[in-house]
Design a protein around this motif. Structure first.
Motif, mmCIF file in Angstrom:
data_model
loop_
_atom_site.group_PDB
_atom_site.id
_atom_site.type_symbol
_atom_site.label_atom_id
_atom_site.label_comp_id
_atom_site.label_asym_id
_atom_site.label_seq_id
_atom_site.Cartn_x
_atom_site.Cartn_y
_atom_site.Cartn_z
ATOM 1 N N LEU A 111 -3.923 37.323 -58.883
ATOM 2 C CA LEU A 111 -4.890 37.327 -59.974
ATOM 3 C C LEU A 111 -6.157 38.120 -59.665
ATOM 4 N N THR A 112 -6.241 38.718 -58.499
ATOM 5 C CA THR A 112 -7.482 39.330 -58.043
ATOM 6 C C THR A 112 -7.808 40.660 -58.714
ATOM 7 N N GLY A 113 -6.878 41.204 -59.488
ATOM 8 C CA GLY A 113 -7.166 42.447 -60.195
ATOM 9 C C GLY A 113 -7.770 42.239 -61.564
ATOM 10 N N GLY A 114 -7.820 40.966 -62.023
ATOM 11 C CA GLY A 114 -8.393 40.684 -63.324
ATOM 12 C C GLY A 114 -7.376 40.498 -64.424
ATOM 13 N N THR A 115 -6.082 40.514 -64.084
ATOM 14 C CA THR A 115 -5.018 40.241 -65.049
ATOM 15 C C THR A 115 -4.718 38.749 -65.025
ATOM 16 N N THR A 116 -4.391 38.182 -66.175
ATOM 17 C CA THR A 116 -4.181 36.741 -66.242
ATOM 18 C C THR A 116 -2.804 36.339 -65.709
ATOM 19 N N ARG A 117 -2.697 35.078 -65.349
ATOM 20 C CA ARG A 117 -1.425 34.523 -64.880
ATOM 21 C C ARG A 117 -0.351 34.693 -65.954
ATOM 22 N N ARG A 118 -0.697 34.385 -67.199
ATOM 23 C CA ARG A 118 0.272 34.486 -68.292
ATOM 24 C C ARG A 118 0.784 35.918 -68.452
ATOM 25 N N GLU A 119 -0.116 36.880 -68.360
ATOM 26 C CA GLU A 119 0.293 38.282 -68.506
ATOM 27 C C GLU A 119 1.240 38.703 -67.385
ATOM 28 N N LEU A 120 0.939 38.302 -66.167
ATOM 29 C CA LEU A 120 1.806 38.655 -65.043
ATOM 30 C C LEU A 120 3.166 37.967 -65.168
ATOM 31 N N GLU A 121 3.174 36.715 -65.549
ATOM 32 C CA GLU A 121 4.428 35.992 -65.722
ATOM 33 C C GLU A 121 5.243 36.594 -66.859
ATOM 34 N N ASP A 122 4.585 36.915 -67.973
ATOM 35 C CA ASP A 122 5.299 37.507 -69.107
ATOM 36 C C ASP A 122 5.881 38.871 -68.758
ATOM 37 N N ALA A 123 5.223 39.597 -67.852
ATOM 38 C CA ALA A 123 5.730 40.905 -67.426
ATOM 39 C C ALA A 123 6.925 40.775 -66.495
ATOM 40 N N GLY A 124 7.118 39.562 -65.910
ATOM 41 C CA GLY A 124 8.282 39.342 -65.064
ATOM 42 C C GLY A 124 7.999 38.981 -63.623
ATOM 43 N N ALA A 125 6.736 38.688 -63.277
ATOM 44 C CA ALA A 125 6.440 38.287 -61.896
ATOM 45 C C ALA A 125 7.228 37.030 -61.533
ATOM 46 N N VAL A 126 7.818 37.019 -60.344
ATOM 47 C CA VAL A 126 8.642 35.878 -59.940
ATOM 48 C C VAL A 126 7.787 34.686 -59.544
ATOM 49 N N VAL A 127 6.571 34.939 -59.107
ATOM 50 C CA VAL A 127 5.606 33.886 -58.786
ATOM 51 C C VAL A 127 4.227 34.530 -58.848
ATOM 52 N N VAL A 128 3.205 33.749 -59.170
ATOM 53 C CA VAL A 128 1.836 34.265 -59.251
ATOM 54 C C VAL A 128 0.925 33.369 -58.413
ATOM 55 N N HIS A 129 0.119 33.994 -57.550
ATOM 56 C CA HIS A 129 -0.855 33.272 -56.735
ATOM 57 C C HIS A 129 -2.261 33.754 -57.076
ATOM 58 N N ASP A 130 -3.238 32.933 -56.735
ATOM 59 C CA ASP A 130 -4.628 33.287 -57.038
ATOM 60 C C ASP A 130 -5.070 34.541 -56.307
ATOM 61 N N ASP A 131 -4.699 34.661 -55.023
ATOM 62 C CA ASP A 131 -5.212 35.754 -54.209
ATOM 63 C C ASP A 131 -4.374 35.884 -52.948
ATOM 64 N N ALA A 132 -4.739 36.858 -52.117
ATOM 65 C CA ALA A 132 -3.995 37.115 -50.884
ATOM 66 C C ALA A 132 -4.012 35.909 -49.953
ATOM 67 N N LEU A 133 -5.144 35.232 -49.881
ATOM 68 C CA LEU A 133 -5.249 34.077 -48.992
ATOM 69 C C LEU A 133 -4.330 32.946 -49.445
ATOM 70 N N THR A 134 -4.232 32.731 -50.743
ATOM 71 C CA THR A 134 -3.331 31.690 -51.247
ATOM 72 C C THR A 134 -1.880 32.056 -50.986
ATOM 73 N N LEU A 135 -1.526 33.329 -51.194
ATOM 74 C CA LEU A 135 -0.174 33.772 -50.874
ATOM 75 C C LEU A 135 0.118 33.565 -49.396
ATOM 76 N N LEU A 136 -0.834 33.881 -48.539
ATOM 77 C CA LEU A 136 -0.669 33.666 -47.102
ATOM 78 C C LEU A 136 -0.349 32.209 -46.800
ATOM 79 N N ARG A 137 -1.047 31.300 -47.450
ATOM 80 C CA ARG A 137 -0.841 29.871 -47.207
ATOM 81 C C ARG A 137 0.518 29.380 -47.700
ATOM 82 N N HIS A 138 1.109 30.102 -48.657
ATOM 83 C CA HIS A 138 2.395 29.706 -49.218
ATOM 84 C C HIS A 138 3.513 30.664 -48.816
ATOM 85 N N LEU A 139 3.272 31.431 -47.763
ATOM 86 C CA LEU A 139 4.200 32.486 -47.392
ATOM 87 C C LEU A 139 5.599 31.959 -47.093
ATOM 88 N N ASP A 140 5.694 30.796 -46.484
ATOM 89 C CA ASP A 140 7.000 30.284 -46.059
ATOM 90 C C ASP A 140 7.757 29.531 -47.153
#
Length: 230
Positions: free
Chosen positions: A192-221
């Motif tokens: 979400l760090t580029g300013g696009t909404t979660r809904r927009e990314l999900e509607d475009a086909g993202a398999v999962v959406v995280h708030d930022d790089a640090l959150t993705l890091l915490r959920h990497l496994d």
């Protein structure tokens, strides 16, 4: 794990740069706005921001329309590049960005920075990230003729690593990243760090959406980057 030892793995983790690893999307919005004004075009920043993530050619089509003369496109793009370069020393990686790259590499993925920015811009970002020890390669505008949301950039990144779409995951922050990856047959994790909404990314086909790089890091496994194909 270093890039050399990761060569035993097929998995390739593609990372968009602007808005994903480094906080630059609004700088691009500002400098495109300034460049356009220099050439007589007053465009709302909101419209420009919606197009950030595309290559310069598609961005100008998006904000100025396709039925216009393209004679000044190169001059506008050059003006943007000059204005944006004044920010090189101030570019700020997101919290956890370099650690995310290193943790992904440590799990056996080969790391590619998948960007359609100029070679100079990519070099400036790499210097600020300070994670070259785990970055195998990077793309730039020199590697493609058709930019996002076309799949060419993703395919160019895969070609550099001799990889197939089934071997890869892309991490990005715009719908253009998600659409480009999807057209290349590669799943995309959205941030979400580029300013696009979660809904927009999900509607475009993202398999999962995280708030930022640090959150993705915490959920990497617990996500697509937990374990690469071999």
């Amino acid at each position: 794990m270093t890039p050399h030892s990761a060569l035993q793995a097929r998995g390739v983790a593609l990372f968009d740069v602007d808005g994903t690893l480094v906080d630059t999307n609004y700088l691009h919005t500002l400098t495109w706005w300034m460049a356009l004004r220099q050439h007589g075009h007053t465009v709302p920043m909101a419209r420009i921001h919606r197009a950030v993530g595309m290559g310069a050619d598609r961005l100008l089509d998006a904000v100025l329309g396709t039925g216009r003369s393209h004679d000044e496109d190169a001059a506008v793009a050059d003006a943007h590049g000059t204005l944006y370069a004044t920010w090189f020393d101030s570019l700020a990686p997101f919290d956890g960005a370099a650690e995310l790259l290193r943790a992904t590499a440590a799990r056996g993925w080969r790391i590619v920075l998948a960007s359609s920015a100029s070679e100079e811009e990519v070099a400036a970002v790499r210097a600020r990230l300070d994670a070259d020890d785990v970055i195998d390669t990077a793309t730039s505008s020199a590697d493609v003729t058709a930019t996002k949301p076309a799949p060419d950039l993703v395919r160019a990144a895969l070609d550099k690593m001799g990889a197939e779409p089934a071997d890869a995951v892309l991490v990005g922050d715009t719908v253009w990243d998600v659409e480009s990856a999807g057209r290349a047959g590669v799943p995309c994790i959205g941030l979400l760090t580029g300013g696009t909404t979660r809904r927009e990314l999900e509607d475009a086909g993202a398999v999962v959406v995280h708030d930022d790089a640090l959150t993705l890091l915490r959920h990497l496994d617990s996500g697509p980057l937990a374990r690469p194909p071999r």
